[in-house]
Design a protein around this motif. Structure first.
Motif, PDB file in Angstrom:
ATOM      1  N   ASP A  70       0.836  -1.194   0.000  1.00 33.36           N
ATOM      2  CA  ASP A  70       0.000   0.000   0.000  1.00 33.36           C
ATOM      3  C   ASP A  70       0.874   1.247   0.000  1.00 33.36           C
ATOM      4  N   LEU A  71       0.488   2.258  -0.787  1.00 25.26           N
ATOM      5  CA  LEU A  71       1.214   3.522  -0.875  1.00 25.26           C
ATOM      6  C   LEU A  71       0.302   4.648  -0.412  1.00 25.26           C
ATOM      7  N   GLN A  72       0.777   5.467   0.542  1.00 20.11           N
ATOM      8  CA  GLN A  72      -0.067   6.519   1.102  1.00 20.11           C
ATOM      9  C   GLN A  72       0.690   7.833   1.239  1.00 20.11           C
ATOM     10  N   LEU A  73       0.010   8.934   0.874  1.00 22.09           N
ATOM     11  CA  LEU A  73       0.567  10.272   1.034  1.00 22.09           C
ATOM     12  C   LEU A  73       0.093  10.942   2.318  1.00 22.09           C
ATOM     13  N   GLY A  74      -0.975  10.419   2.889  1.00 16.28           N
ATOM     14  CA  GLY A  74      -1.540  11.025   4.092  1.00 16.28           C
ATOM     15  C   GLY A  74      -2.798  11.823   3.767  1.00 16.28           C
ATOM     16  N   ILE A  75      -3.768  11.765   4.659  1.00 18.34           N
ATOM     17  CA  ILE A  75      -5.029  12.486   4.479  1.00 18.34           C
ATOM     18  C   ILE A  75      -5.337  13.301   5.730  1.00 18.34           C
ATOM     19  N   SER A  76      -6.182  14.311   5.567  1.00 15.77           N
ATOM     20  CA  SER A  76      -6.567  15.192   6.664  1.00 15.77           C
ATOM     21  C   SER A  76      -8.066  15.084   6.931  1.00 15.77           C
ATOM     22  N   CYS A  77      -8.492  15.640   8.056  1.00 13.24           N
ATOM     23  CA  CYS A  77      -9.874  15.476   8.520  1.00 13.24           C
ATOM     24  C   CYS A  77     -10.702  16.741   8.282  1.00 13.24           C
ATOM     25  N   LYS A  78     -11.803  16.586   7.552  1.00 12.15           N
ATOM     26  CA  LYS A  78     -12.712  17.706   7.336  1.00 12.15           C
ATOM     27  C   LYS A  78     -13.359  18.150   8.641  1.00 12.15           C
ATOM     28  N   GLY A  79     -13.603  17.193   9.533  1.00  8.25           N
ATOM     29  CA  GLY A  79     -14.222  17.527  10.804  1.00  8.25           C
ATOM     30  C   GLY A  79     -13.358  18.463  11.630  1.00  8.25           C
ATOM     31  N   CYS A  80     -12.051  18.286  11.574  1.00  6.71           N
ATOM     32  CA  CYS A  80     -11.140  19.148  12.336  1.00  6.71           C
ATOM     33  C   CYS A  80     -11.138  20.567  11.787  1.00  6.71           C
ATOM     34  N   GLN A  81     -11.342  20.720  10.469  1.00  4.22           N
ATOM     35  CA  GLN A  81     -11.474  22.060   9.897  1.00  4.22           C
ATOM     36  C   GLN A  81     -12.782  22.704  10.359  1.00  4.22           C
TER      37      GLN A  81
END
Length: 334
Positions: free
Chosen positions: A264-275
């Motif tokens: 698996d290859l991942q760049l990282g994701i962020s959370c809309k809820g935290c925004q």
């Protein structure tokens, strides 16, 4: 595995994918702030760099030909990046050797942007293939332990964006400022320190473009040079020099995380809820929440603790209804 267990696992996987689609996003603004190549800039390199052409080699490797392949591979992994590039171009046999080593194959497939950045900044002589490959297989930031979607180029270490901007170990200073404050000759400093040659571009979505190349030095490396008894302490010298987030970003680039076990290859994701939480109540704590990246598994663990993300998911009625999300997350932070 029983049929009902398989169905349950499939349903859970489908729900996870829907949760990720509704409540997470990619931080495009991070891409704009670090060293990034133009789209398609290294397509040619991807088709040839460290790649075996599968042809019979007409020339050998000299005395190296006598070594067992396992030993030859180990030697090749100890090479710095520039030496590896030079060796791969020495002969067809050398290219076939490099192309048959799995670590080189992974770097070509997943770290081409970092290889390009290290070469353009003049750090390819100071970065070993083994260190770069180890960083590719590392998931977490070496400083804070959160998901790290970036590489700090001078030391080839995995890091997160927050630590790039603030961690003492990732400080970057002007070469000329260091020369002036330390009263050392430029030739001596160049021999003692890996000098970073910045890549002209804009290091923000809304900042000026840096059109000329600048000579930079890692603050960590600046602390290492030997000094005579009468010399000023390097820490005192660094204390006099400004700390610039832009200079720090000139020495970092994106690096996906490759999971060797799953592929698996991942760049990282962020959370809309935290925004959403930060827009409702701006605070240092909520800002720090908004800035974090997660792996997919890490995000799912975070999701169950994030009230705002769960509310956003609930409003989607299981991913079946379009939701209203912040303009910030819709634009990926740009």
């Amino acid at each position: 595995m029983l049929p009902h267990e398989l169905d349950q696992k499939s349903c859970e996987s489908l729900e996870s994918e829907a949760i990720l689609r509704i409540t997470s996003y990619h931080r495009r603004d991070f891409d704009a702030k670090v060293v990034t190549a133009e789209p398609g800039q290294h397509d040619h390199a991807r088709s040839s760099l460290f790649k075996s052409f599968g042809e019979s080699a007409s020339s050998g490797l000299g005395r190296l030909q006598r070594l067992p392949f396992e030993l030859l591979s180990s030697i090749c992994l100890l090479l710095d990046l520039q030496s590896a590039l030079n060796f791969s171009q020495a002969s067809r046999s050398a290219r076939e050797t490099i192309g048959s080593i799995p670590q080189y194959h992974r770097l070509r497939e997943h770290s081409l942007e970092c290889i390009w950045a290290l070469s353009r900044t003049g750090l390819s002589h100071h970065t070993s293939i083994s260190d770069l490959h180890a960083a590719l297989l590392t998931e977490l930031c070496v400083i804070c332990g959160s998901f790290g979607g970036f590489l700090f180029l001078p030391s080839a270490t995995r890091c997160c964006f927050a630590c790039i901007e603030s961690a003492p170990d990732f400080r970057i200073i002007s070469f000329h400022s260091l020369q002036k404050e330390s009263r050392r000759l430029a030739t001596w400093l160049k021999r003692s320190h890996p000098v970073i040659h910045s890549i002209p571009r804009s290091y923000s979505s809304n900042e000026k473009e840096y059109t000329s190349r600048r000579k930079l030095v890692s603050g960590h490396h600046a602390l290492q040079f030997p000094r005579a008894d009468h010399d000023e302490d390097p820490r005192a010298i660094l204390g006099k020099l400004p700390d610039s987030p832009v200079l720090r970003c000139m020495a970092a680039c994106r690096l996906p995380y490759f999971n060797l076990a799953t592929g698996d290859l991942q760049l990282g994701i962020s959370c809309k809820g935290c925004q959403i939480a930060m827009e409702a109540n701006f605070s240092d704590a909520n800002f720090s929440r908004r800035e974090r990246l997660y792996s997919r598994d890490g995000f799912m663990r975070h999701f169950w603790d994030c009230v705002e993300a769960k509310e956003l998911w609930a409003s989607s009625e299981g991913g079946m209804v379009a939701v209203t999300e912040p303009e910030w997350t819709r634009r990926g932070g740009l």
